[in-house]
Design a protein around this motif. Structure first.
Motif, PDB file in Angstrom:
ATOM      1  N   CYS A  64     -16.057  -4.457  -0.278  1.00 37.96           N
ATOM      2  CA  CYS A  64     -15.553  -4.536  -1.643  1.00 37.96           C
ATOM      3  C   CYS A  64     -15.482  -5.979  -2.151  1.00 37.96           C
ATOM      4  N   PRO A 120     -13.562  -0.267   1.413  1.00 36.44           N
ATOM      5  CA  PRO A 120     -12.848  -1.535   1.262  1.00 36.44           C
ATOM      6  C   PRO A 120     -13.485  -2.684   2.025  1.00 36.44           C
ATOM      7  N   LEU A 129      -5.923  -1.893   3.495  1.00 43.15           N
ATOM      8  CA  LEU A 129      -6.484  -0.563   3.713  1.00 43.15           C
ATOM      9  C   LEU A 129      -7.354  -0.588   4.956  1.00 43.15           C
ATOM     10  N   THR A 168      -6.932  -3.649  -1.828  1.00 44.18           N
ATOM     11  CA  THR A 168      -7.518  -3.000  -0.651  1.00 44.18           C
ATOM     12  C   THR A 168      -7.394  -3.851   0.598  1.00 44.18           C
ATOM     13  N   THR A 228       0.838  -1.200   0.000  1.00 41.22           N
ATOM     14  CA  THR A 228       0.000   0.000   0.000  1.00 41.22           C
ATOM     15  C   THR A 228       0.872   1.249   0.000  1.00 41.22           C
ATOM     16  N   ALA A 253     -11.880  -7.066  -2.723  1.00 41.73           N
ATOM     17  CA  ALA A 253     -11.156  -7.483  -1.525  1.00 41.73           C
ATOM     18  C   ALA A 253     -11.597  -8.854  -1.072  1.00 41.73           C
ATOM     19  N   ALA A 277     -11.679   1.405  -3.020  1.00 40.27           N
ATOM     20  CA  ALA A 277     -11.115   2.027  -1.815  1.00 40.27           C
ATOM     21  C   ALA A 277     -12.082   2.978  -1.137  1.00 40.27           C
ATOM     22  N   VAL A 324      -9.553  -0.982  -8.338  1.00 39.83           N
ATOM     23  CA  VAL A 324      -9.085  -0.973  -6.952  1.00 39.83           C
ATOM     24  C   VAL A 324      -9.337   0.395  -6.330  1.00 39.83           C
ATOM     25  N   LEU A 329      -2.722   2.412  -4.942  1.00 38.10           N
ATOM     26  CA  LEU A 329      -3.226   1.194  -4.304  1.00 38.10           C
ATOM     27  C   LEU A 329      -3.282   0.066  -5.338  1.00 38.10           C
ATOM     28  N   THR A 367      -7.309   8.522  -5.818  1.00 36.64           N
ATOM     29  CA  THR A 367      -7.246   7.061  -5.823  1.00 36.64           C
ATOM     30  C   THR A 367      -8.287   6.467  -6.765  1.00 36.64           C
TER      31      THR A 367
END
Length: 366
Positions: free
Chosen positions: A356, A353, A157, A154, A147, A359, A350, A346, A151, A169
């Motif tokens: 997500c 996250p 994060l 995630t 990170t 993720a 973010a 990604v 990014l 981002t």
């Protein structure tokens, strides 16, 4: 070329387990490569590159002095950026023990090429790059997907990115290549910081001496021969294009390929093949990308001399096809599109996250 192995006999006559089949896969491929002569050193090839690059750098220096106070120096800066990129490819090969049999010769070659010719810290880069090769695209292990400003996932994060950072981002895919204009400066600063700190550097005094001589001498000559504003422009173009060149070569290799969860385990062959992407092209692509367009083959056999990777590629591709291992190869522009799309996805993730889907895909299945 066809490769056949007896996995049952390798397992002592009993049916081979999935783990044993995976280990046997790479063992079989290694035997083929060892018998092919592709691991033999190419001294003439590398000496030709070293002498040629040295001559080209010397000629560029002469042109720089002759031009003097002229805005044509920005063209010189662009040429220098390209030559230094090729220098770093040569240093990369030496760091991977591709040039000489002797580890000591390769180490000193890397020190001269990276530190003295390019002003980069070999020790800093080798430590970082070795971790990447050991576990490419693995969260928490590969520093190339850690990170940072950009990014790449995630998983690490801890809070949504909001405000200006969030706005940037969410658009990081489109901004990625413009940001690479700062990568040249970042590479130098990271190396110097490591040399002056407590980072893992074996020959710290030698590296400090080489980098000081290279960067100090370079800045002194540029500031002495050019007016201050023109000197800043020259340095900006050279560093900017150098960083863009390096990033444009290295980004297609793994960005947008599958990410490995922190606690996942993979056998060596699948770890290297499934997380890497090759770039199609001819001899010109081979030269411009320093052979790194054969990323899969390079990750499987990192000490193989660069000119042999092209010959190895059809062997590895067919080997993977026979065993159902996905082998990824795309054109250069297609690879850039994949990188941009992945980074944008990604970046959008973010915003939240914890909800997500991207993720969630990274989390190991219980």
């Amino acid at each position: 070329m066809h490769v056949s192995t007896s996995l049952a006999s390798a397992a002592g006559g009993r049916p081979a387990s999935p783990r044993e089949r995976q280990v046997s896969d790479f063992t079989a491929l290694t035997k083929v490569v060892q018998g092919s002569g592709l691991l033999r050193r190419r001294h003439a090839y590398y000496w030709s590159w070293f002498v040629g690059l040295t001559a080209a750098l010397a000629a560029t220096g002469v042109v720089f002095v002759v031009l003097g106070d002229s805005w044509w120096q920005l063209v010189t800066a662009a040429v220098l950026a390209g030559l230094l990129g090729q220098v770093m490819f040569l240093g990369h090969d030496a760091a991977h023990r591709q040039i000489f049999e002797s580890g000591r010769w390769n180490d000193w070659s890397s020190l001269v090429i990276a530190n003295l010719y390019a002003g980069m810290s070999y020790g800093w880069w080798q430590h970082k790059h070795s971790r990447h090769h050991a576990k490419p695209n693995q969260v928490g292990a590969d520093p190339d997907v850690a990170t940072d400003v950009v990014l790449f996932h995630t998983e690490e994060l801890t809070a949504p990115r909001t405000g200006l950072a969030g706005w940037l981002t969410q658009r990081q895919g489109w901004l990625f290549f413009p940001l690479l204009l700062l990568e040249g400066l970042n590479l130098h600063v990271s190396g110097i910081t490591t040399l002056l700190g407590r980072g893992p550097v074996r020959r710290r005094p030698v590296e400090i001496a080489f980098v000081t001589l290279r960067l100090g001498g370079y800045l002194a000559v540029v500031l002495w021969l050019l007016p201050f504003g023109m000197a800043l422009a020259f340095l900006g173009v050279q560093l900017g294009l150098f960083g863009l060149y390096m990033g444009a070569v290295f980004a297609p290799n793994h960005k947008g390929m599958p990410l490995v969860p922190r606690d996942a385990r993979l056998d060596f062959m699948r770890r290297q093949v499934l997380m890497s992407r090759n770039v199609r092209g001819g001899r010109v692509t081979d030269v411009l990308m320093g052979g790194l367009n054969y990323q899969i083959e390079h990750h499987l056999f990192p000490s193989m001399p660069r000119p042999h990777l092209r010959r190895l590629q059809p062997v590895v591709r067919e080997f993977c096809a026979e065993r159902g291992i996905r082998y990824t190869e795309v054109g250069l522009l297609r690879s850039y599109a994949i990188v941009v799309r992945h980074l944008n996805a990604v970046g959008l993730a973010a915003r939240d996250p914890f909800q997500c889907p991207l993720a969630a895909q990274l989390r190991p299945v219980a």
